[in-house]
Write a protein that holds these residues in place. Sequence first.
Motif, PDB file in Angstrom:
ATOM      1  N   ASP A 212       0.842  -1.212   0.000  1.00 20.12           N
ATOM      2  CA  ASP A 212       0.000   0.000   0.000  1.00 20.12           C
ATOM      3  C   ASP A 212       0.867   1.249   0.000  1.00 20.12           C
ATOM      4  O   ASP A 212       0.558   2.240  -0.659  1.00 20.12           O
ATOM      5  CB  ASP A 212      -0.902   0.016   1.241  1.00 20.12           C
ATOM      6  N   VAL A 213       1.971   1.183   0.769  1.00 18.35           N
ATOM      7  CA  VAL A 213       2.858   2.354   0.870  1.00 18.35           C
ATOM      8  C   VAL A 213       3.529   2.614  -0.478  1.00 18.35           C
ATOM      9  O   VAL A 213       3.590   3.751  -0.953  1.00 18.35           O
ATOM     10  CB  VAL A 213       3.922   2.126   1.977  1.00 18.35           C
TER      11      VAL A 213
ATOM     12  N   PHE B  74       2.756   1.281  -3.636  1.00 19.94           N
ATOM     13  CA  PHE B  74       1.894   1.387  -4.839  1.00 19.94           C
ATOM     14  C   PHE B  74       0.621   2.208  -4.603  1.00 19.94           C
ATOM     15  O   PHE B  74      -0.039   2.595  -5.568  1.00 19.94           O
ATOM     16  CB  PHE B  74       1.472  -0.006  -5.316  1.00 19.94           C
ATOM     17  N   GLY B  75       0.271   2.392  -3.360  1.00 13.53           N
ATOM     18  CA  GLY B  75      -1.029   2.998  -3.070  1.00 13.53           C
ATOM     19  C   GLY B  75      -2.063   1.885  -3.040  1.00 13.53           C
ATOM     20  O   GLY B  75      -1.940   0.914  -3.791  1.00 13.53           O
TER      21      GLY B  75
ATOM     22  N   ASP C  53      -5.003   1.525  -4.256  1.00 15.03           N
ATOM     23  CA  ASP C  53      -5.736   1.206  -5.481  1.00 15.03           C
ATOM     24  C   ASP C  53      -4.884   0.455  -6.498  1.00 15.03           C
ATOM     25  O   ASP C  53      -5.412  -0.259  -7.354  1.00 15.03           O
ATOM     26  CB  ASP C  53      -6.300   2.479  -6.117  1.00 15.03           C
TER      27      ASP C  53
END
Lengths: 522, 165
Positions: free
Chosen positions: A21-22, A24-25, A27
């Motif tokens: 998540d950190v 690539f984000g 989504d």
Amino acid sequence: MSTGFRGYLRRGFDRLERAGDVVFGPDANPLAQLGALGWFLFWIVAATGIYLFIFFDTGVVNAYASVEWLSDAHWFHAGVARSLHRYASDLMVAVMLIHLVREFCLDRYRGVRWFSWLTGVPLIWFVYISGITGYWLVWDMLAQYVAVTSTELLDWLPIFGEPIARNFLSPEALSGRFFTLMVFLHIAIPLILLLAMWIHIQRVSRARVNPARPLAAMVLGSLILVAFVLPAQSQGPADLAREPTELGIDWFLLPLYPLINILPPGVIWGGAAIFTVGFAALPWLPAQRANRAAEVFLDHCNGCARCVEDCPYAAVELVPRTDGAPFPHQVAVNAGRCVACGICMGSCPSSSPFRRVGDLLTGIDLPDYPLKELRERVISGALRLEGSIRILTLACEHGAARPGLGTVFLPCVAMAPPSLIDFILSRGHADGVCVAGCAEERCQNRLGIEWTEARFARTRDPYLRRRVPRERLVTVWAGPTETARLERERVAFADRLAALPTEAPRVVRQSDPERVLDEAAM
Amino acid sequence: MTGIAQRITAALGTLAIVAGVAVLSASPSVRALPEGMAVVKLSFSHGGPRNCRELSAEELSDLPANMRRKEVCDRARAPIYLELDLNGTTMLAEELPPSGIADDGPSRIYRRFMVSAGTHQVAIRLRERAAGSGFDFVAERQITLTEAQSLAIDFRPETGGFIFN
């Protein structure tokens, strides 16, 4: 909340995903859309394969020369297509294996989910066989090594008359017809793979077969860039009068080949058989102790089909009415597909905790965790809240929340109908409601986060009523390793509530246990 | 992290993963054949004889006129016997059973021997009936193999027996 070995696995995977998540984000986190990414890579492989077939000479004599020609003279289109074909295949293997491990860690392979797991096992073999036959076609030294090793392994099985490896005994023995058969297999097996992939997702409602566009663009862009910088290359023409010596191995598609050279064929076949049967049997080793499937109460069902729309497992169907009520349809639950997530209950317009007449029933309910019990847990949980700012947490049992005061667990937060939020706030059971679900893009029940967000945003039925002050409701999407973040979010929410100019609209401020129990009994 | 920074990080992360996949798709390399070695492959398909006998005049007269063949054979074939010596050492001495459920197919073999590169003395013998004695086909040859060379030994009785490719 998982404990034991699986709990460790789940938390381990959750840490990886949160790191994803950190980077690539949420989504575009590839770990959260591995299945969709696998489909995307398949289409890249298929498209580039069709393109390569235009230039490829399927005869054994000219196969190598045609591959070299397209890689050298036409490197800027056909050569790039070749590299894309290979690297997308390799990436597909990696994505497939991580997808498999992830579903195991998240315990999403047992119970009613056995079908997707079981139909996924042959996919592994189809992917590998597709890749192996593809390497064969280049007819370089690696292809020779793959062909001879594969056929020697196959010849151990007592099913072939003539040893297949005899086809590669000497340059004179090589049959062009046999090579053409390999070309045919390299087309036929991916087609079977596609069919098997389609079957694999048949029991998944709204199966995601396209990754998020940013992720798709990044993967495709990276593949093209790498295809230019590190083009796939052949390893010298095949020569059956000589043995391949030093070979660059594709560690995604051919990792077993060095082992095949060392171990007896019986061990390899035995291992493959044990792996296949063992993996196929995993959903029953042991079987999941599942909650009972959702139940329909026709007196409260008008066949509006919201639950049919929202069910992530296609377990609820619309069928003709049977009770004579003036509606054309009613819903029916396929118990073999229902995981008892409660999302249907949350979607039912009849799921109103305000109901005062008679027993609290709804159109579709969970026998092991009915709406009535949910209301009782909410009320008794609210009773235990202390302090000036009382926050009631509706928590997904697969998320970050831990048992504590004012926390009510649900199989999925989308089980809570929006009217429950209204009930909590308008009746003064709490000053604010925190809905704590799974991490973003990683809903244990696939669609719970999406539906909850849409209902609260008043874009999906059943809507959160306008009178509910949105500032007194917060959603926190956090994985099982993010308990500290959830706590921080709750504290920040409490601070925001404390700063609000007026109190929440309170009809009744519950402090008397008897009144609460009275209300629960209503 | 801002939106653009996030996207740049994500793109670099994806590129790193794909580049890693590309590298692992062709390396590290493995040694498929140890240094200084060559390979001798022995493979052929050959049917052993069937047990046949001549029918008596009485048996022939019992048959319809169009089926009166003097000789009848069992369906099953006899296993063959094969020996391979390399530099005087017996590498293979095996009875090869006929293939097929009814034992009516040819005997088949595919073996691979890893040998050091250099000169070797190869002797190969085949007996059509494993139960018999002596050999029906014999070949002895001195072979010189370079490193990684693959020598194939085939068998075609119609061209005189063993063939060294």
